[in-house]
Design a protein around this motif. Structure first.
Motif, short mmCIF file in Angstrom:
data_model
loop_
_atom_site.label_atom_id
_atom_site.label_comp_id
_atom_site.label_asym_id
_atom_site.label_seq_id
_atom_site.Cartn_x
_atom_site.Cartn_y
_atom_site.Cartn_z
N GLN A 24 0.81 -1.23 0.00
CA GLN A 24 0.00 0.00 0.00
C GLN A 24 0.84 1.27 0.00
N ASN A 94 4.97 -4.18 10.25
CA ASN A 94 5.65 -3.70 11.46
C ASN A 94 6.65 -4.68 12.07
N HIS A 97 10.37 -4.54 10.93
CA HIS A 97 11.17 -3.29 10.92
C HIS A 97 12.48 -3.42 11.70
N GLU A 114 9.48 2.76 8.11
CA GLU A 114 8.07 3.08 8.35
C GLU A 114 7.76 3.15 9.85
N LYS A 115 6.63 3.76 10.14
CA LYS A 115 6.09 3.79 11.49
C LYS A 115 5.03 2.71 11.61
N THR A 141 9.17 7.72 8.28
CA THR A 141 8.28 8.36 7.30
C THR A 141 6.91 8.73 7.91
N TRP A 189 -2.18 -8.79 8.78
CA TRP A 189 -1.01 -8.55 9.64
C TRP A 189 -1.26 -7.41 10.63
N ARG A 190 -2.12 -6.47 10.24
CA ARG A 190 -2.40 -5.33 11.13
C ARG A 190 -3.23 -5.73 12.36
#
Ligand code: NAI
Length: 389
Positions: A24, A94, A97, A114-115, A141, A189-190
């Motif tokens: 995304q 996430n 990372h 990424e955050k 970012t 995954w979120r």
């Protein structure tokens, strides 16, 4: 005004991990990076599906032998080259990372990640120490905070145009998860703590609100916080698809923050209102060209980006000029530019430049994770007021 002229010594050789055809956020990174001659995309491990990643990378113009199957292959291949990457962006889920960032730093490569940056503050501190030891930059970012009107808000607060800040009201909501179909990869995954971390919407969208408030209100620190979170779709528990956070700041101000992905039908996205003793300002990324400025007892004003009446801090980071839409791609371009300038300064050993240069880096990433840890601690204690640690 920023007009695309390069402001760094040379273009950075840039790679990406993730951000491939199905990702995304990948295009936002490329939209941001490939604007000012500061980055050249030369390598990538773009996708978990190696073949698809290679096909995608070559379509972007990356040489086939620099489209790698894994990030480990990318590190091995690029460190073996004289002209290997200077910096790699991490645009993966996430839970990856921390491992990918550490591996890149250990290989001597700057990182843009990424955050939410990592799962814990302890991980952030470990990476901060590693980056310092290696003399490398970690950028984060927070892509919305490059907008010129965000910097207008910061300048107005700093110059006292609002008076003392009393109320901070922030909202980032949408309705894309109002239903219970979590089968898409990016939702799966979120909504799983093993891959998302200890939060869903708080980390996914709340960290954007929190960082922007830090940019606008750098003088204010949270003293106490109460977080109430809920999974309206029970299978998402213990992660939340909705949360409200109340905050007490050290200057006596009160804050209210609402994040939700079950705000059915809502496309309002982000909204910020900062209320001072003399005036208030309000900005939304749905209408990013306009800032509402309300002085008590006077007619309301709408300030437009790029207009000469704005503060210098805002005009300096404007790209399009008044009358033309300035949007998310422009904001990301500023974030990428500021990180490139930080990397360039680090490479030149220019610590004086770095001491005053503002960009979302490891500290911003760490503070976002710290805020999440406090939110979870409060929520797990039954939405209790807790001291911010
Ligand atoms: P996504 O699920 O849409 O895409 C992830 C991509 O990473 C996929 O292309 C996948 O194949 C690839 N990938 C996963 N593991 C990989 C690995 N080990 N090596 C190479 N590629 C790998 O995820 P999305 O929405 O793009 O999010 C990615 C990250 O970006 C998350 O941390 C998310 O929080 C963040 N994000 C940030 C936004 C912002 O405004 N800054 C907006 C959207 C997401």
């Amino acid at each position: 005004m920023i007009n695309g002229e390069r402001t760094t010594s040379r273009p950075l050789r840039w790679g990406m991990v993730g951000g491939g055809r199905t990702g995304q956020v990948g295009y936002k990174h490329r939209t941001g990076a490939l604007r000012d001659g500061t980055y050249q995309l030369v390598a990538g491990a773009f996708d978990l599906d190696a073949e698809r990643g290679r096909d995608f990378g070559t379509n972007l113009g990356v040489a086939e032998d620099r489209c790698y199957a894994t990030y480990q292959d990318l590190i091995a291949g690029e460190t073996a080259r004289e002209d290997g990457v200077d910096v790699v962006s991490v645009a993966t889920p996430n839970f990856t990372h921390f491992e990918i960032t550490k591996a890149l730093l250990n290989a001597g490569i700057h990182v843009i990640c990424e955050k939410p940056l990592f799962f814990t503050v302890a991980e952030c501190e470990e990476v901060a120490a590693l980056a310092a030891e290696k003399g490398l930059i970690v950028g984060v970012t927070y892509g919305f905070t490059g907008h010129p009107l965000v910097h207008q808000m910061a300048a107005m607060v700093a110059k006292g145009m609002l008076g003392d800040i009393r109320i901070v009201d922030m909202q980032y909501t949408h309705g894309f998860n109002a239903g219970d179909d979590d089968s898409a990869d990016a939702v799966k995954w979120r909504t799983n703590p093993a891959t998302a971390g200890s939060t869903f919407v708080l980390g996914d969208i709340g960290t954007h609100l929190y960082y922007l408030s830090e940019v606008v209100l750098p003088h204010m620190k949270i003293e106490k916080l109460l977080c109430d979170r809920k999974a309206f779709i029970p299978s998402r528990a213990p992660l939340e698809d909705h949360a409200t956070v109340l905050m007490h700041y050290d200057n006596g101000a009160r804050g209210r923050l609402w994040v939700s992905s079950v705000n059915a039908g809502n496309m309002g996205s982000q909204r910020y209102r900062f209320v001072g003793s003399k005036a208030s300002i309000e900005w939304s990324d749905s209408h990013p060209d306009q800032l509402i400025y309300e002085v008590q007892g006077e007619p309301n004003r709408i300030l437009h980006h790029g207009m000469p009446y704005l503060e210098q801090e805002s005009l300096a980071v404007d790209r399009m000029g008044a009358l033309h839409t300035e949007g998310l791609g422009d904001s990301w371009a500023n974030i990428y530019l500021w990180i490139a300038q930080a990397i360039d300064a680090k490479n030149r050993g220019d610590e004086a430049f770095l001491s005053t240069h503002h960009y979302p880096g490891i500290t911003a990433g760490t503070e976002g994770v710290r805020w999440l840890e406090n939110c979870v601690r409060s929520a797990d204690a039954g939405a209790a007021w807790i001291d911010f640690e």
